[in-house]
Design a protein around this motif. Structure first.
Motif, PDB file in Angstrom:
ATOM      1  N   UNK A   1       0.840  -1.191   0.000  1.00 48.57           N
ATOM      2  CA  UNK A   1       0.000   0.000   0.000  1.00 48.57           C
ATOM      3  C   UNK A   1       0.876   1.243   0.000  1.00 48.57           C
ATOM      4  N   UNK A   2       0.465   2.246  -0.754  1.00 47.61           N
ATOM      5  CA  UNK A   2       1.076   3.565  -0.718  1.00 47.61           C
ATOM      6  C   UNK A   2       0.152   4.474   0.088  1.00 47.61           C
ATOM      7  N   UNK A   3       0.707   5.153   1.061  1.00 51.50           N
ATOM      8  CA  UNK A   3      -0.090   5.912   2.019  1.00 51.50           C
ATOM      9  C   UNK A   3       0.284   7.388   2.015  1.00 51.50           C
ATOM     10  N   UNK A   4      -0.738   8.233   2.100  1.00 48.87           N
ATOM     11  CA  UNK A   4      -0.562   9.668   2.317  1.00 48.87           C
ATOM     12  C   UNK A   4      -1.336  10.000   3.585  1.00 48.87           C
ATOM     13  N   UNK A   5      -0.616  10.266   4.653  1.00 47.56           N
ATOM     14  CA  UNK A   5      -1.277  10.419   5.941  1.00 47.56           C
ATOM     15  C   UNK A   5      -1.966   9.114   6.297  1.00 47.56           C
ATOM     16  N   UNK A   6      -3.207   9.163   6.782  1.00 52.11           N
ATOM     17  CA  UNK A   6      -3.918   7.938   7.145  1.00 52.11           C
ATOM     18  C   UNK A   6      -4.568   7.229   5.959  1.00 52.11           C
ATOM     19  N   UNK A   7      -4.495   7.807   4.770  1.00 54.91           N
ATOM     20  CA  UNK A   7      -5.215   7.269   3.613  1.00 54.91           C
ATOM     21  C   UNK A   7      -4.341   6.333   2.792  1.00 54.91           C
ATOM     22  N   UNK A   8      -4.893   5.171   2.415  1.00 55.89           N
ATOM     23  CA  UNK A   8      -4.267   4.292   1.426  1.00 55.89           C
ATOM     24  C   UNK A   8      -4.667   4.816   0.054  1.00 55.89           C
ATOM     25  N   UNK A   9      -3.708   5.317  -0.724  1.00 59.67           N
ATOM     26  CA  UNK A   9      -4.043   5.984  -1.987  1.00 59.67           C
ATOM     27  C   UNK A   9      -3.830   5.102  -3.209  1.00 59.67           C
ATOM     28  N   UNK A  10      -3.064   4.008  -3.077  1.00 60.84           N
ATOM     29  CA  UNK A  10      -2.821   3.102  -4.201  1.00 60.84           C
ATOM     30  C   UNK A  10      -2.244   1.810  -3.641  1.00 60.84           C
ATOM     31  N   UNK A  11      -2.221   0.782  -4.485  1.00 57.39           N
ATOM     32  CA  UNK A  11      -1.726  -0.514  -4.046  1.00 57.39           C
ATOM     33  C   UNK A  11      -0.575  -1.004  -4.897  1.00 57.39           C
ATOM     34  N   UNK A  12      -0.001  -2.137  -4.486  1.00 60.26           N
ATOM     35  CA  UNK A  12       1.107  -2.749  -5.215  1.00 60.26           C
ATOM     36  C   UNK A  12       1.028  -4.257  -5.055  1.00 60.26           C
ATOM     37  N   UNK A  13       1.196  -4.971  -6.154  1.00 61.64           N
ATOM     38  CA  UNK A  13       1.103  -6.423  -6.134  1.00 61.64           C
ATOM     39  C   UNK A  13       2.165  -7.016  -7.050  1.00 61.64           C
ATOM     40  N   UNK A  14       2.391  -8.319  -6.894  1.00 65.61           N
ATOM     41  CA  UNK A  14       3.385  -9.011  -7.714  1.00 65.61           C
ATOM     42  C   UNK A  14       2.817  -9.277  -9.097  1.00 65.61           C
ATOM     43  N   UNK A  15       3.535  -8.862 -10.124  1.00 65.05           N
ATOM     44  CA  UNK A  15       3.089  -9.091 -11.496  1.00 65.05           C
ATOM     45  C   UNK A  15       3.186 -10.570 -11.847  1.00 65.05           C
ATOM     46  N   UNK A  16       2.297 -11.011 -12.711  1.00 66.14           N
ATOM     47  CA  UNK A  16       2.340 -12.391 -13.184  1.00 66.14           C
ATOM     48  C   UNK A  16       3.642 -12.634 -13.948  1.00 66.14           C
ATOM     49  N   UNK A  17       4.157 -13.871 -13.942  1.00 62.08           N
ATOM     50  CA  UNK A  17       5.401 -14.165 -14.669  1.00 62.08           C
ATOM     51  C   UNK A  17       5.319 -13.717 -16.131  1.00 62.08           C
ATOM     52  N   UNK A  18       6.353 -13.035 -16.567  1.00 58.16           N
ATOM     53  CA  UNK A  18       6.414 -12.576 -17.948  1.00 58.16           C
ATOM     54  C   UNK A  18       5.698 -11.281 -18.230  1.00 58.16           C
TER      55      UNK A  18
END
Length: 252
Positions: free
Chosen positions: A175-192
């Motif tokens: 999660x990317x956070x600005x203050x108390x807010x989660x503003x975007x996410x991050x996940x593992x890309x599928x192979x390739x």
């Protein structure tokens, strides 16, 4: 409707589509989401600003030089775009389009993170409204990268965000956070799969939206899945091949 009017540094501020056929793309999304898409405006770089209920949702524009395929681009607000662009190269990224004035009061740059995911930096004198978290509007933004945690120093330096983690179906999710807010996410890309930012649009009924998308010539890239506390989503592509997500949020 959740109309956002303030964008602290590090928060998503806009998303738009660059495509080979603006007229066809406009027709596709108009039919899928009910957007009002006017003619492209030369004052906006040839982009057409799409609206729902009179509030801007996104824009559809032409290919920039060197682009080979349609793509959605995500932009984040920054306080000092020159400093953020410098931080991009200092942390292993690259500046693809140096900071410049998009229109009076708005400066824009395009950068790539160390994994190769492309995003925009946006600095403007006065914030403008953006419709979010409604059916047909942007609901979530997500980085997919083979090693997304390895990009965190870049985003902390360039956007000034903090990072945290949650679990989605027992898998780690950044999660990317600005203050108390989660503003975007991050996940593992599928192979390739190359690192990229993905735009999710909210829908009231995922199954109906996926059916309508295929009727309009779109395609399903990843079949619908669900997670408790999140909802149901699918990864799809429009008729020109630009990938995005459809998200039916869990009832709050």
């Amino acid at each position: 409707m959740p109309t956002v009017t303030e964008f602290p540094p590090g928060t998503p501020v806009w998303a738009d589509l660059q495509t080979s056929d603006r007229a066809a793309a406009s027709s596709f999304y108009r039919s899928l989401f009910g957007w009002h898409v006017p003619e492209a405006d030369p004052a906006h770089g040839g982009y057409a600003v799409a609206e729902l209920s009179g509030t801007p949702v996104t824009a559809i524009g032409p290919f920039p030089p060197g682009m080979e395929r349609p793509v959605w681009t995500v932009y984040f607000a920054v306080a000092d775009i020159d400093a953020s662009a410098a931080a991009a190269t200092e942390t292993g990224g690259a500046v693809l389009l140096p900071p410049g004035e998009l229109m009076p009061g708005v400066r824009l740059a395009i950068v790539a993170d160390p994994a190769g995911a492309v995003l925009g930096l946006w600095q403007r004198d006065h914030d403008a409204p953006w419709l979010r978290d409604e059916p047909g509007a942007v609901d979530w933004l997500e980085l997919a990268a083979p090693d997304y945690e390895g990009t965190f120093p870049f985003y902390e330096a360039v956007l000034g965000v903090a990072v945290s983690e949650m679990r989605v179906n027992d898998e780690p999710y950044g999660l990317f956070d600005v203050g108390p807010a989660n503003v975007a996410g991050a996940t593992t890309a599928a192979p390739g799969v190359q690192a990229h930012w993905l735009v999710y649009f909210g829908v009231a009924d995922l199954d109906a939206a996926v059916l309508r998308l295929t009727e309009l010539g779109g395609s399903i890239l990843e079949a619908p899945v669900a997670a408790e506390g999140v909802g149901r989503w699918a990864i799809v592509a429009d008729a020109q091949g630009a990938g995005f997500g459809l998200l039916e949020p869990e009832a709050r």
